[in-house]
Design a protein around this motif. Sequence first.
Motif, PDB file in Angstrom:
ATOM      1  N   UNK A   1       1.157  -0.926   0.295  1.00  0.00           N
ATOM      2  CA  UNK A   1      -0.081   0.474  -0.434  1.00  0.00           C
ATOM      3  C   UNK A   1       0.659   0.823  -0.004  1.00  0.00           C
ATOM      4  N   UNK A   2      -0.160   2.104  -0.316  1.00  0.00           N
ATOM      5  CA  UNK A   2       1.102   3.669  -0.200  1.00  0.00           C
ATOM      6  C   UNK A   2       0.340   4.768   0.272  1.00  0.00           C
ATOM      7  N   UNK A   3       1.615   5.459   0.722  1.00  0.00           N
ATOM      8  CA  UNK A   3       0.418   6.631   1.536  1.00  0.00           C
ATOM      9  C   UNK A   3       1.193   7.541   0.629  1.00  0.00           C
ATOM     10  N   UNK A   4       0.458   8.892   0.633  1.00  0.00           N
ATOM     11  CA  UNK A   4       1.250  10.331   0.575  1.00  0.00           C
ATOM     12  C   UNK A   4       1.048  11.271   1.230  1.00  0.00           C
ATOM     13  N   UNK A   5       1.662  13.118   0.702  1.00  0.00           N
ATOM     14  CA  UNK A   5       0.844  14.523   1.777  1.00  0.00           C
ATOM     15  C   UNK A   5       1.719  14.930   0.762  1.00  0.00           C
ATOM     16  N   UNK A   6       0.176  15.919   0.317  1.00  0.00           N
ATOM     17  CA  UNK A   6       1.422  17.286  -0.754  1.00  0.00           C
ATOM     18  C   UNK A   6       2.185  16.868  -1.411  1.00  0.00           C
ATOM     19  N   UNK A   7       3.761  17.726  -1.288  1.00  0.00           N
ATOM     20  CA  UNK A   7       4.853  17.109  -1.971  1.00  0.00           C
ATOM     21  C   UNK A   7       5.262  16.876  -1.420  1.00  0.00           C
ATOM     22  N   UNK A   8       5.219  16.720  -0.654  1.00  0.00           N
ATOM     23  CA  UNK A   8       6.135  16.586   0.615  1.00  0.00           C
ATOM     24  C   UNK A   8       6.632  14.608   0.966  1.00  0.00           C
ATOM     25  N   UNK A   9       5.285  13.946   1.054  1.00  0.00           N
ATOM     26  CA  UNK A   9       5.881  12.934   1.567  1.00  0.00           C
ATOM     27  C   UNK A   9       5.395  11.751   0.341  1.00  0.00           C
ATOM     28  N   UNK A  10       6.235  10.202   0.022  1.00  0.00           N
ATOM     29  CA  UNK A  10       5.796   9.406   0.219  1.00  0.00           C
ATOM     30  C   UNK A  10       5.868   8.098   1.002  1.00  0.00           C
ATOM     31  N   UNK A  11       4.772   7.345   0.747  1.00  0.00           N
ATOM     32  CA  UNK A  11       5.751   5.931   1.446  1.00  0.00           C
ATOM     33  C   UNK A  11       4.954   4.990   0.571  1.00  0.00           C
ATOM     34  N   UNK A  12       5.728   3.593   1.507  1.00  0.00           N
ATOM     35  CA  UNK A  12       5.212   2.620   0.762  1.00  0.00           C
ATOM     36  C   UNK A  12       5.429   1.445   1.398  1.00  0.00           C
ATOM     37  N   UNK A  13       4.770   0.393   1.473  1.00  0.00           N
ATOM     38  CA  UNK A  13       5.075  -0.566   3.007  1.00  0.00           C
ATOM     39  C   UNK A  13       4.304  -1.576   2.034  1.00  0.00           C
ATOM     40  N   UNK A  14       4.788  -2.851   2.537  1.00  0.00           N
ATOM     41  CA  UNK A  14       4.350  -4.317   2.309  1.00  0.00           C
ATOM     42  C   UNK A  14       4.011  -4.778   4.111  1.00  0.00           C
ATOM     43  N   UNK A  15       3.748  -5.963   3.928  1.00  0.00           N
ATOM     44  CA  UNK A  15       3.280  -6.766   5.376  1.00  0.00           C
ATOM     45  C   UNK A  15       4.558  -6.532   5.766  1.00  0.00           C
ATOM     46  N   UNK A  16       5.763  -6.157   6.260  1.00  0.00           N
ATOM     47  CA  UNK A  16       6.650  -6.463   7.446  1.00  0.00           C
ATOM     48  C   UNK A  16       6.957  -4.855   7.366  1.00  0.00           C
ATOM     49  N   UNK A  17       8.019  -4.486   5.688  1.00  0.00           N
ATOM     50  CA  UNK A  17       8.565  -3.055   5.833  1.00  0.00           C
ATOM     51  C   UNK A  17       7.666  -2.188   4.971  1.00  0.00           C
ATOM     52  N   UNK A  18       8.550  -0.662   5.898  1.00  0.00           N
ATOM     53  CA  UNK A  18       7.907   1.182   5.425  1.00  0.00           C
ATOM     54  C   UNK A  18       8.946   1.666   4.687  1.00  0.00           C
ATOM     55  N   UNK A  19       8.781   1.597   3.815  1.00  0.00           N
ATOM     56  CA  UNK A  19       9.592   2.824   3.151  1.00  0.00           C
ATOM     57  C   UNK A  19       9.197   4.276   3.435  1.00  0.00           C
ATOM     58  N   UNK A  20       9.498   5.714   3.822  1.00  0.00           N
ATOM     59  CA  UNK A  20       8.770   6.658   3.667  1.00  0.00           C
ATOM     60  C   UNK A  20      10.312   8.064   3.223  1.00  0.00           C
TER      61      UNK A  20
END
Length: 453
Positions: A384-403
């Motif tokens: 799944x992914x996450x985002x906020x404005x033009x400042x943050x992007x995120x991806x995570x799987x069942x164990x790991x998260x990268x921001x």
Amino acid sequence: MRSILLLLLCAVSAHAAPNILFIVSDDQRPDTIHALGNVVIETPNLDRLVARGTSFTRAYAGYPICHVSRAQILTGAHAFKALPKYPGGAIDPKLATLAGTLQKSGYHTCYTGKWHNDGHPMQRGYTTTSGLYSSGGGKGITQPETDDRGRPLTGYRGWTFKDDQNKAELHKGVGLQPDNSRHIADGAIHAIQTAPKGKPWLLHVNFAFPHDPRQWPAGMKNRYDPAKMPLPTNFVAKHPFDHGNIDGRDEQLLTTPRLESDVREELAIYYAMITDLDAQLGRILDALPAPDDTIIIFTADQGLALGSHGLLGKQNQYEHSIRSPLIICGPGLPKNERSAVLVTLHDLFPTFCELSGIEIPSTVTGKSLASLLRHQTGRVHDFVTGMFTDTQRMICDERWKFVLYLKAEREQLFDLQNDPHELHDLSELAAHQAKKEALRIKLDSWRRANEPR
């Protein structure tokens, strides 16, 4: 003869379709339900739902701010698609909406509570409103500038309840009043009692609690003792860098560095607002004519920091903010189950459709959770992914998260399996570079396919 049979089949189908109660709270952390492990908070009615359904412990909001998250829920699409003028503006009129889709399939659709998107609910597929709470209507009414603690009242300025003709009901107050949840529950109960007979209904209830301005709900002064409130496990006095909202309105509600006493007081009132919301939820549940035959879904538009990682607001990619509580109950669905499968809030639209026997519109990008609920599959998303404005992007799987922090030029990597509170950033450790780069590649690919250019 054939046409008569088809009409009879349609009538039977419409009659058999389940009623749907969809409840959304505002800024409610995923760790604020007693039955799911919070021993301090009192939520007996949410606990009822936990016992009656499946609780998803990894439900992601995608974009942790109210109007964007709600646009994703309404359209079943991620933020970049739901809002073509991302991150604000109007919902794309070319997209199907949850209420509009059910309405076209024979449902009576009603909206109650907070409306924080463009236009009016009846322009988004809702047949009617009951207990609508939205901006405007309080012009010329003087509101207090501070709460009873002397802190600025910056949220919900000028908001009012509206009748079914969209006229402001000023006798219910202007702004976020201590009895806000009661008025919303009153509207929901009225909608249930006056729903047309002989056809299924969707009742979409959006509470405004526990969003700030934080205040003791009516009759609940000092329900929780600030001195006894445990701080979040990941409480720190100050976030180590500007994550993209360090000077935002939410972050200015308390002084920085954060004082433990201030955060404990904020948590006490926050918990009281959730307990009050829970009581009003109980009134709605008790008003259902056939609760066991009703699909009931409870969630929140996103979580909130409230001292975690030195932050107060929701505009971040940490688990306490980017995740929401999510409980799904319904006829024939499992009871008292927990699921740690990755799901998103824009999966709810197609889930409603499949559980109701309605075709999922082609504009929906979320995935139905029906097969997951029925134990026919064990996964709906690889990540799944996450985002906020033009400042943050995120991806995570069942164990790991990268921001990825685009403007701060920072990165974070968390092992959520061994570090669920995200206390240890592993992004600079040599042993984890391969994992970080693999997640970066997936995130870059997703961004190329989905972000506006």
